[in-house]
Design a protein around this motif. Structure first.
Motif, mmCIF file in Angstrom:
data_model
loop_
_atom_site.group_PDB
_atom_site.id
_atom_site.type_symbol
_atom_site.label_atom_id
_atom_site.label_comp_id
_atom_site.label_asym_id
_atom_site.label_seq_id
_atom_site.Cartn_x
_atom_site.Cartn_y
_atom_site.Cartn_z
ATOM 1 N N GLY B 396 0.788 -1.226 0.000
ATOM 2 C CA GLY B 396 0.000 0.000 0.000
ATOM 3 C C GLY B 396 0.821 1.277 0.000
ATOM 4 O O GLY B 396 0.264 2.376 0.125
ATOM 5 N N PHE B 397 2.159 1.165 -0.152
ATOM 6 C CA PHE B 397 2.976 2.375 -0.249
ATOM 7 C C PHE B 397 2.835 2.974 -1.644
ATOM 8 O O PHE B 397 2.558 2.263 -2.620
ATOM 9 N N SER B 398 3.037 4.296 -1.757
ATOM 10 C CA SER B 398 2.952 4.963 -3.058
ATOM 11 C C SER B 398 4.190 4.579 -3.878
ATOM 12 O O SER B 398 5.207 4.185 -3.313
ATOM 13 N N PRO B 399 4.117 4.695 -5.229
ATOM 14 C CA PRO B 399 5.274 4.341 -6.058
ATOM 15 C C PRO B 399 6.531 5.102 -5.639
ATOM 16 O O PRO B 399 7.615 4.510 -5.575
ATOM 17 N N ALA B 400 6.392 6.393 -5.303
ATOM 18 C CA ALA B 400 7.570 7.170 -4.913
ATOM 19 C C ALA B 400 8.148 6.652 -3.595
ATOM 20 O O ALA B 400 9.351 6.468 -3.447
ATOM 21 N N GLN B 401 7.249 6.398 -2.634
ATOM 22 C CA GLN B 401 7.691 5.854 -1.340
ATOM 23 C C GLN B 401 8.378 4.511 -1.546
ATOM 24 O O GLN B 401 9.435 4.238 -0.961
ATOM 25 N N ALA B 402 7.766 3.666 -2.392
ATOM 26 C CA ALA B 402 8.303 2.323 -2.617
ATOM 27 C C ALA B 402 9.724 2.407 -3.180
ATOM 28 O O ALA B 402 10.619 1.686 -2.731
ATOM 29 N N GLN B 403 9.924 3.327 -4.154
ATOM 30 C CA GLN B 403 11.265 3.505 -4.738
ATOM 31 C C GLN B 403 12.264 3.912 -3.659
ATOM 32 O O GLN B 403 13.332 3.325 -3.522
ATOM 33 N N THR B 404 11.895 4.923 -2.895
ATOM 34 C CA THR B 404 12.800 5.445 -1.860
ATOM 35 C C THR B 404 13.133 4.379 -0.827
ATOM 36 O O THR B 404 14.293 4.168 -0.482
#
Ligand SMILES: [Fe+2]
Ligand SMILES: [Fe+2]
Lengths: 269, 414
Positions: B396-404
């Motif tokens: 459920g993390f956002s794509p940007a959060q997931a990348q980071t």
């Protein structure tokens, strides 16, 4: 300035007395009632210390209580007691194989009794048996004078009585109602061998005693703290269980009349 | 429980010779205030029962002569010490296909949203006598204690257990060239070190978990048994053929230390299982793909099947917690950042791990093969990152959060 701390005396009849009074002191601290305790090895010294004003309150057996009453010409102050101290009884337990069907059958038999200062296992059973017409001079007493000075608190002499009965060293024995019922509830009595012959009338047990001239504010604070202990509170419950009660109750005097009479009759003062 | 009266006949049983064995269970069926009628032919038992009632704070209401020399005693049950909770009397667990799974049990006795630390080790569903001590458990609510599929995962784990002694065809392992043997020893040394952390970290949370959510403790016990077996099998493989155990790197040690010191169960599940064991799935697949023999491939395949279950539990746990507690996203992100800061300056993948994985993929030390091995290793890093991002998105993390978060993950993989 006088010390506000209530000093209470109790007899160290068992190692659990320390956690009991440490726990109660902790509870009193939570109630903002300063209290401390000192432990005696016997009730005689505790009574003398109370009378000498060295302690404010004594947690007394019935024997110590009536002695304090007598020594203060009936003016000592009674503060409270355990629910379990009321309507105590003693049982005359007999071996089923002894052929004892009624109190007169005790004549010529061996009766095991507890310590000479045990109200429930010696003083009152003998007093009540005499009142029922039993001629004690024709009953052979098997006394267990263990823990003298502790006034029967340890229950050791009562367990000795039950043991003697189980082993056939006595045909009859006197024990307090509480030990008799709790030993049965714990499954430690052979009901195939033992049964109750007779039950004494009721009498009362321990009492918190203070001198008539005691600091009234201290006594009020003590009662307030004491009666605030509740079984439902786990911290309190642990202490109450150790001390063998579920609720502290106000005092009453009528339950000690038989003991006073017994001491007069037996010269036990 | 009932407030209605219950009647029992204790015949001529003495008070301490059987009467109580009938009276106490009958009283247990009553609510405080309920009335129990006891019929007895023992005259003294009446009086003894009276004393016992006084001690136990029941009330002896009356004792009346009944027909045939018996006495009828009425007791009112007191409220002191009465166990709390409902009597479990309509629950009859039925086998299906001859089986009773933990999931059936959970369905029959479901989790409560929260649990009272005062009930201690009382099994879920037991009536609890009041006055017991408060237990030091800190994970007391369903959202943080137990995901919905925990019992199924426990059932799966129990039936998937295997034996690192008898299930592996050890005798079929053939000698390998020395450099490859050494590389293999290093790879399994690294795996075993990480497995040790996976054994220790869950153990820290079992004692904090409220026993009401025992299925989670049971699952963690299987996970710990799995990790114990992985340590066992990996160290055996390192030493069969003479490769020997290799180097333990400070980076690995620092990375695993940062897992061991976590104090929050959900953060630990996230960092250890979702990110760490998740990354290990790709590592184990890589080792299997490049295994020098079928026995080695079998070992890591078996371990990966277990790890898949650990990752599944970690994902379920984290998603369950996130769905009940939205502040969890920020907390988990903060946990990753904090760990990353702790590990700052640790460098990249520990060199012995890099080199042994390269040699393993090369199948030896021939320079042309090593070049391919090097590409395979670089590709592994890519695959690990992509799959971490997928798991984070799934959580459920956002794509940007997931990348980071994936970028901030430890160079130690776990
Ligand atoms: Fe593992
Ligand atoms: Fe694992």
């Amino acid at each position: 300035m006088a010390d506000e701390t209530i000093l209470l005396g109790a007899v160290a009849y068992d190692a659990k007395v320390v956690p009991i009074w440490e726990g109660i002191r902790e509870h009193f601290r939570g109630q903002h009632v300063p209290m401390d305790f000192c432990l005696f090895s016997n009730y005689e010294r505790q009574v003398e210390s109370l009378l000498a004003g060295h302690i404010d309150i004594a947690w007394n057996t019935p024997l110590a209580h009536v002695r304090v009453k007598r020594r203060t010409q009936g003016k000592s102050l009674s503060l409270g007691m355990r629910d379990s101290d009321r309507d105590f009884k003693a049982r005359i337990v007999v071996r089923k194989d002894a052929g004892i069907k009624s109190l007169p059958d005790l004549h010529g038999k061996t009766l095991a009794v507890g310590s000479r200062d045990s109200t429930q296992a010696r003083i009152l059973p003998l007093h009540f048996l005499r009142a029922q017409g039993v001629d004690l001079s024709s009953v052979k007493l098997l006394p267990f004078d263990t823990d003298v000075g502790k006034h029967g608190d340890t229950g050791t002499s009562e367990l000795d009585v039950l043991k003697a009965l189980h082993e056939g060293r006595a045909q009859a024995g006197a024990v307090g109602d509480l030990i008799w019922v709790l030993e049965q509830a714990a499954g430690r009595v052979d009901t195939g061998k033992l049964q109750v012959l007779w039950t004494t009338p009721g009498f009362d047990h321990c009492m918190f005693d203070a001198l008539p001239g005691a600091n009234a504010a201290k006594l009020e604070a003590f009662k307030r703290g004491l009666f605030a202990m509740k079984w439902e509170n786990p911290a309190h419950r642990r202490i109450l269980e150790l001390e063998g009660l579920k609720e502290w109750l106000p005092p009453r005097e009528e339950g000690y009349a038989s003991l006073t009479a017994a001491l007069d009759e037996q010269g036990g003062w | 429980m009932t407030n209605a009266a219950i009647a029992i006949d204790t015949g001529d049983l003495p008070f301490g010779g059987g009467m109580l064995a009938l009276v106490r269970p009958a009283l247990d069926l009553l609510e405080p205030g309920g009335v129990l009628a006891v019929l007895t032919r023992q005259s003294h038992a009446i009086d003894e029962l009276g004393t016992w009632c006084k001690v136990e704070r029941h009330e002896l209401l009356e004792a009346t002569a009944d027909q045939g020399g018996a006495t009828r005693i009425l007791l009112r049950k007191g409220s002191f010490g009465a166990p709390r909770g409902a009597i479990e009397d309509n629950l009859d667990l039925k086998p299906h296909g001859g089986r009773i799974e933990a999931a059936d049990m959970l369905a029959a006795v479901p989790f409560a949203p929260s649990a009272d630390p005062g009930t201690g080790f009382a099994p879920r569903g037991a009536r609890v006598e009041p006055g017991g001590p408060v237990y030091p458990c800190t994970i007391n609510d369903l959202a943080h204690a137990a995901p919905p599929d925990v019992a199924q995962l426990y059932d799966q784990a129990v039936s998937a257990q295997w034996n690192a002694d008898t299930d592996i065809e050890w005798a079929r392992i053939k000698p390998l060239p020395r450099p490859l043997q050494r590389a293999l020893g290093q790879v399994f040394t690294f795996l075993a070190e990480n497995e040790l952390s996976a054994l220790y970290v869950p153990s820290r949370f079992i004692a904090r978990l409220h026993p009401h959510y025992v299925e989670t403790a049971q699952f963690l016990a299987t996970q710990m048994a799995d990790e114990a077996r992985h340590i066992d099998v990996f160290l055996k493989r390192a030493r069969v053929g003479g490769g020997g155990v290799g180097i333990s790197h400070a980076t690995t040690s620092a990375s695993l230390h940062s897992l061991l010191t976590l104090e929050d169960f959900t953060e630990a599940a996230f960092l250890l299982s979702v990110l760490g064991e998740g990354t290990f799935l790709d590592l184990l697949r890589y080792i299997e793909m490049h295994a020098p023999d079928e026995v080695t491939a079998d070992i890591v395949r078996r371990a990966r099947a277990d790890e898949t279950r650990h990752v599944h539990f970690g994902m379920s746990h984290v998603k369950h917690a996130l769905s009940h507690d939205h502040t969890m996203y920020a907390r988990l992100e903060a946990a990753v950042r904090k760990r990353s800061a702790t590990l700052a300056g640790a460098g990249g993948v520990p060199y012995a791990v890099q080199d042994s994985l390269t040699i393993l993929a090369a199948g030896g030390t021939d320079p042309a093969a090593v070049a391919k091995g090097h590409s395979a290793f670089r590709e592994l890093m890519e695959v690990m990152h992509e799959n971490r991002v997928k798991r984070l998105l799934n959580a459920g993390f956002s794509p940007a959060q997931a990348q980071t978060l994936s970028d901030l993950h430890t160079p130690n993989f776990m």
